[in-house]
Design a protein around this motif. Structure first.
Motif, PDB file in Angstrom:
ATOM      1  N   ASP A 203       0.835  -1.193   0.000  1.00 50.47           N
ATOM      2  CA  ASP A 203       0.000   0.000   0.000  1.00 50.47           C
ATOM      3  C   ASP A 203       0.874   1.249   0.000  1.00 50.47           C
ATOM      4  OD1 ASP A 203      -2.237  -1.591   0.118  1.00 50.47           O
ATOM      5  OD2 ASP A 203      -2.335  -1.554   2.309  1.00 50.47           O
ATOM      6  N   GLN A 204       0.391   2.284  -0.648  1.00 51.34           N
ATOM      7  CA  GLN A 204       1.130   3.541  -0.754  1.00 51.34           C
ATOM      8  C   GLN A 204       0.267   4.693  -0.262  1.00 51.34           C
ATOM      9  OE1 GLN A 204       4.297   3.701  -1.662  1.00 51.34           O
ATOM     10  NE2 GLN A 204       4.464   1.538  -2.208  1.00 51.34           N
ATOM     11  N   ASP A 205       0.918   5.643   0.414  1.00 53.39           N
ATOM     12  CA  ASP A 205       0.224   6.857   0.833  1.00 53.39           C
ATOM     13  C   ASP A 205      -0.076   7.713  -0.395  1.00 53.39           C
ATOM     14  OD1 ASP A 205       0.131   6.414   3.570  1.00 53.39           O
ATOM     15  OD2 ASP A 205       2.119   7.247   3.899  1.00 53.39           O
ATOM     16  N   GLU A 206      -1.315   8.184  -0.482  1.00 47.59           N
ATOM     17  CA  GLU A 206      -1.636   9.163  -1.514  1.00 47.59           C
ATOM     18  C   GLU A 206      -1.247  10.547  -1.017  1.00 47.59           C
ATOM     19  OE1 GLU A 206      -5.485   7.408  -3.853  1.00 47.59           O
ATOM     20  OE2 GLU A 206      -5.863   8.442  -1.974  1.00 47.59           O
ATOM     21  N   ASP A 207      -0.910  11.418  -1.923  1.00 42.67           N
ATOM     22  CA  ASP A 207      -0.598  12.788  -1.532  1.00 42.67           C
ATOM     23  C   ASP A 207      -1.880  13.484  -1.084  1.00 42.67           C
ATOM     24  OD1 ASP A 207       2.089  12.541  -2.154  1.00 42.67           O
ATOM     25  OD2 ASP A 207       1.786  13.142  -4.247  1.00 42.67           O
ATOM     26  N   PRO A 208      -1.847  14.216   0.040  1.00 48.56           N
ATOM     27  CA  PRO A 208      -3.045  14.953   0.472  1.00 48.56           C
ATOM     28  C   PRO A 208      -3.393  16.048  -0.526  1.00 48.56           C
ATOM     29  CG  PRO A 208      -1.143  15.545   1.815  1.00 48.56           C
ATOM     30  CD  PRO A 208      -0.708  14.405   0.958  1.00 48.56           C
ATOM     31  N   PHE A 209      -4.572  16.614  -0.376  1.00 51.19           N
ATOM     32  CA  PHE A 209      -5.019  17.654  -1.311  1.00 51.19           C
ATOM     33  C   PHE A 209      -4.135  18.895  -1.253  1.00 51.19           C
ATOM     34  CE2 PHE A 209      -9.167  15.456  -0.446  1.00 51.19           C
ATOM     35  CZ  PHE A 209      -9.326  14.932  -1.724  1.00 51.19           C
ATOM     36  N   PHE A 210      -3.532  19.151  -0.109  1.00 55.13           N
ATOM     37  CA  PHE A 210      -2.715  20.360   0.032  1.00 55.13           C
ATOM     38  C   PHE A 210      -1.676  20.122   1.121  1.00 55.13           C
ATOM     39  CE2 PHE A 210      -6.291  20.608   2.884  1.00 55.13           C
ATOM     40  CZ  PHE A 210      -5.732  21.015   4.087  1.00 55.13           C
ATOM     41  N   ASP A 211      -0.694  21.007   1.156  1.00 58.04           N
ATOM     42  CA  ASP A 211       0.336  20.966   2.188  1.00 58.04           C
ATOM     43  C   ASP A 211      -0.118  21.844   3.346  1.00 58.04           C
ATOM     44  OD1 ASP A 211       2.536  20.965   3.787  1.00 58.04           O
ATOM     45  OD2 ASP A 211       3.947  21.704   2.269  1.00 58.04           O
ATOM     46  N   PRO A 212      -0.371  21.267   4.523  1.00 57.40           N
ATOM     47  CA  PRO A 212      -0.875  22.082   5.636  1.00 57.40           C
ATOM     48  C   PRO A 212       0.104  23.143   6.113  1.00 57.40           C
ATOM     49  CG  PRO A 212      -0.322  19.859   6.363  1.00 57.40           C
ATOM     50  CD  PRO A 212      -0.253  19.858   4.875  1.00 57.40           C
ATOM     51  N   LEU A 213       1.395  22.994   5.775  1.00 57.38           N
ATOM     52  CA  LEU A 213       2.374  23.980   6.220  1.00 57.38           C
ATOM     53  C   LEU A 213       2.370  25.243   5.363  1.00 57.38           C
ATOM     54  CD1 LEU A 213       5.480  21.745   7.123  1.00 57.38           C
ATOM     55  CD2 LEU A 213       3.702  22.660   8.622  1.00 57.38           C
ATOM     56  N   THR A 214       1.812  25.146   4.173  1.00 60.12           N
ATOM     57  CA  THR A 214       1.818  26.305   3.275  1.00 60.12           C
ATOM     58  C   THR A 214       0.410  26.789   2.946  1.00 60.12           C
ATOM     59  OG1 THR A 214       1.894  24.822   1.346  1.00 60.12           O
ATOM     60  CG2 THR A 214       3.996  25.581   2.235  1.00 60.12           C
ATOM     61  N   THR A 215      -0.591  26.199   3.574  1.00 57.34           N
ATOM     62  CA  THR A 215      -1.980  26.548   3.271  1.00 57.34           C
ATOM     63  C   THR A 215      -2.669  27.092   4.516  1.00 57.34           C
ATOM     64  OG1 THR A 215      -2.054  24.736   1.650  1.00 57.34           O
ATOM     65  CG2 THR A 215      -4.158  25.690   2.340  1.00 57.34           C
ATOM     66  N   GLN A 216      -3.349  28.212   4.342  1.00 58.93           N
ATOM     67  CA  GLN A 216      -4.091  28.787   5.459  1.00 58.93           C
ATOM     68  C   GLN A 216      -5.318  27.933   5.765  1.00 58.93           C
ATOM     69  OE1 GLN A 216      -4.670  33.207   6.083  1.00 58.93           O
ATOM     70  NE2 GLN A 216      -6.779  32.681   5.592  1.00 58.93           N
ATOM     71  N   ILE A 217      -5.587  27.761   7.035  1.00 54.02           N
ATOM     72  CA  ILE A 217      -6.711  26.929   7.485  1.00 54.02           C
ATOM     73  C   ILE A 217      -7.720  27.824   8.198  1.00 54.02           C
ATOM     74  CG2 ILE A 217      -7.412  24.982   8.939  1.00 54.02           C
ATOM     75  CD1 ILE A 217      -4.514  23.934   8.623  1.00 54.02           C
ATOM     76  N   SER A 218      -8.961  27.706   7.815  1.00 50.40           N
ATOM     77  CA  SER A 218     -10.034  28.489   8.423  1.00 50.40           C
ATOM     78  C   SER A 218     -10.869  27.579   9.314  1.00 50.40           C
ATOM     79  CB  SER A 218     -10.909  29.122   7.333  1.00 50.40           C
ATOM     80  OG  SER A 218     -11.993  29.814   7.914  1.00 50.40           O
TER      81      SER A 218
END
Length: 509
Positions: A203-218
């Motif tokens: 099994d392989q990890d899929e890439d998440p939709f975005f990088d949480p370190l470079t994306t603002q979270i609301s």
């Protein structure tokens, strides 16, 4: 006689009856193999138990709570209930925990009590409903053993730490709620069988939709907030608020993840799937959402106390309980597994010892026959002035040599058998048995046979070994086999030195 002469005579006497000597050594080999392999299987069980415990998280963490306040990591308290109804988990209690002997750090845990929805991407495209938010004392981050996967600790109030698999909790609203999957480092869902290739593919990890370190979270939350309408409608629920509640009461804040914290459920579920904030920042958020309730809160949900090492956990728990608090840890489970593993090793070792006992009886029989056959030789040696102690040492050397070489060969043979067990186990678990090209899906997928053999020999984080032979077991087996030979050869050696010289010379046998 010089010791070199004794060794030469020992070699000649043993080789004089080759068949008997070989058969006796063979008995020691079988006995040594039995005891080493049996103990190695117990060691393998012990190694698997240790890996299972490590996968649960930091075992030196002690969870402190008040009576009825928390169930502990295993769903129940550790030991008898001794918590006092007057005991409170406040800053004063926190300082007392930190001052205890054997404690390296302590942090309060405050869970955000309201529903939270996290959004990211343009227009809030990605949604994560019911996010867990946990507050800890960031000044105790290193002392508590928290690990950073990437980034750094928060330095401002609008920064948080994202759980190691936080990004995999988001769904894509433009693709009917599609989510990305990850193995989450568990190692248990090892592979998926591919019927086209006939192989078990890792099994392989899929890439998440975005990088949480470079994306603002609301974040959206509120005292009566029930979740995002999109998610509620998708799962057949109502809107985002309860009936009669005011949508304007909801609070929305923008945050950025300064780092990704290593997931450890024993230190809080938010470290894996949620957000971790500084304790004061969480208090401020709570006051912003519900000022009245925040003013009344003067205690913590629970406190995590980290012992300096595993051996200090029982002492730390005892000190905390003496103050009237309840504790929970994996100490009881760890001790129980150790006792079970020790009992299994004793049982298996006892089974192997029976074979070695039979071999020891064979050594005694061989030496008795040797003394009987060499009675005249013993008399001649005494008549020529040979010391009694030299005769005793000669026979003891022969018995010890049988045990030593039998143990040495037995250790080498048991090492090869142990390696074969581990390699076969790795190949079978990885799907290599019956595979056309020798690839697998576990730790063995796409790995050469030489690498599998090396991993089966030395082990590793993701390697399961069924038979484990530590270096001291080889040393113990050789010494024990030699000692058995000397012990069971002592009687015949004493018999040899007690034979009168004249009677021995007259003996015609």
């Amino acid at each position: 006689m010089r010791f070199s002469d004794i060794l030469r005579l020992c070699r000649q006497n043993l080789w004089r009856r080759k068949s008997r000597t070989i058969l006796t050594v063979l008995g020691v080999i079988v006995g040594c193999c039995s005891i080493v392999l049996m103990i190695s299987l117990g060691q393998g069980i012990n190694e698997q138990n240790e890996k299972m415990l490590k996968s649960m998280g930091d075992l030196s963490i002690v969870t402190v709570y008040t009576s009825g306040g928390y169930a502990g990591p295993m769903g129940g308290g550790n030991g008898s209930s001794s918590a006092s109804s007057d005991a409170k988990l406040d800053d004063k209690a926190l300082e007392s925990f930190r001052s205890m002997s054997g404690v390296s750090g302590a942090t309060p845990i405050m869970n955000f009590p309201y529903n939270v929805t996290a959004k990211a991407g343009a227009g809030g495209r990605y949604i994560y409903d019911h996010v867990q938010i946990m507050g800890i004392d960031m000044s105790q981050f290193e002392q508590m053993g928290y690990k950073m996967v990437d980034g750094s600790k928060p330095t401002t109030k609008d920064q948080v730490l994202a759980g190691e698999w936080f990004a995999y909790g988001f769904m894509d609203t433009l693709k009917n709620g599609e989510m990305r999957t990850g193995t989450r480092g568990s190692g248990y869902s090892s592979c998926t069988f591919n019927s086209a290739t006939g192989e078990c593919e890792p099994d392989q990890d899929e890439d998440p939709f975005f990088d949480p370190l470079t994306t603002q979270i609301s974040l959206t939350t509120g005292t009566n907030y029930q979740g995002d309408p999109y998610v509620q409608n998708m799962y057949g629920g109502g809107g985002g608020t309860t009936v009669g509640s005011d949508q304007s009461d909801n609070v929305t804040i923008d945050l950025r993840a300064s780092g990704i914290i290593g997931g450890d459920y024993n230190k809080g579920y938010a470290t894996a799937d949620g957000l971790v904030m500084d304790l004061q920042a969480l208090k401020d958020l709570r006051a912003k959402v519900d000022p009245a309730a925040a003013k009344k809160t003067a205690t913590y949900d629970q406190v995590l106390v980290k012992a300096a090492d595993l051996s200090s956990v029982p002492e730390v728990e005892s000190q905390i309980k003496a103050l009237g608090y309840e504790t929970s840890s994996y100490e009881d489970m760890r001790k129980s597994l150790e006792e079970q593993s020790r009992a299994i090793q004793l049982i298996l070792g006892g089974i192997g010892a029976v074979s070695l006992l039979v071999a020891a009886i064979g050594i005694a029989n061989t030496m008795v026959m040797s003394v009987t056959e060499r009675t005249r030789e013993i008399g001649i040696m005494k008549a020529l002035g040979c010391y009694v102690r030299d005769i005793r040492v000669m026979f003891l050397t022969e018995a010890g040599a049988i045990g030593f070489f039998g143990g040495l060969i037995g250790c080498m043979l048991s090492g090869l058998i142990s390696l074969g067990i581990n390699v076969a186990g790795r190949m079978y678990a990885g799907g290599m048995v019956g595979s056309s090209n020798g690839s697998s899906g576990d730790g063995a997928g796409g790995t050469s046979i030489w690498m599998i053999m090396w991993q089966a020999l030395v082990g590793g984080e993701d390697v399961t070994r069924y038979s484990v032979i530590p270096w001291w077991l080889f040393l113990f087996a050789v010494l024990f086999s030699t000692l058995i030979g000397l012990l069971f050869g002592f009687g015949p050696a004493n018999k040899a030195v007690k034979i009168p010289a004249l009677d021995a010379i007259k003996n015609n046998e």
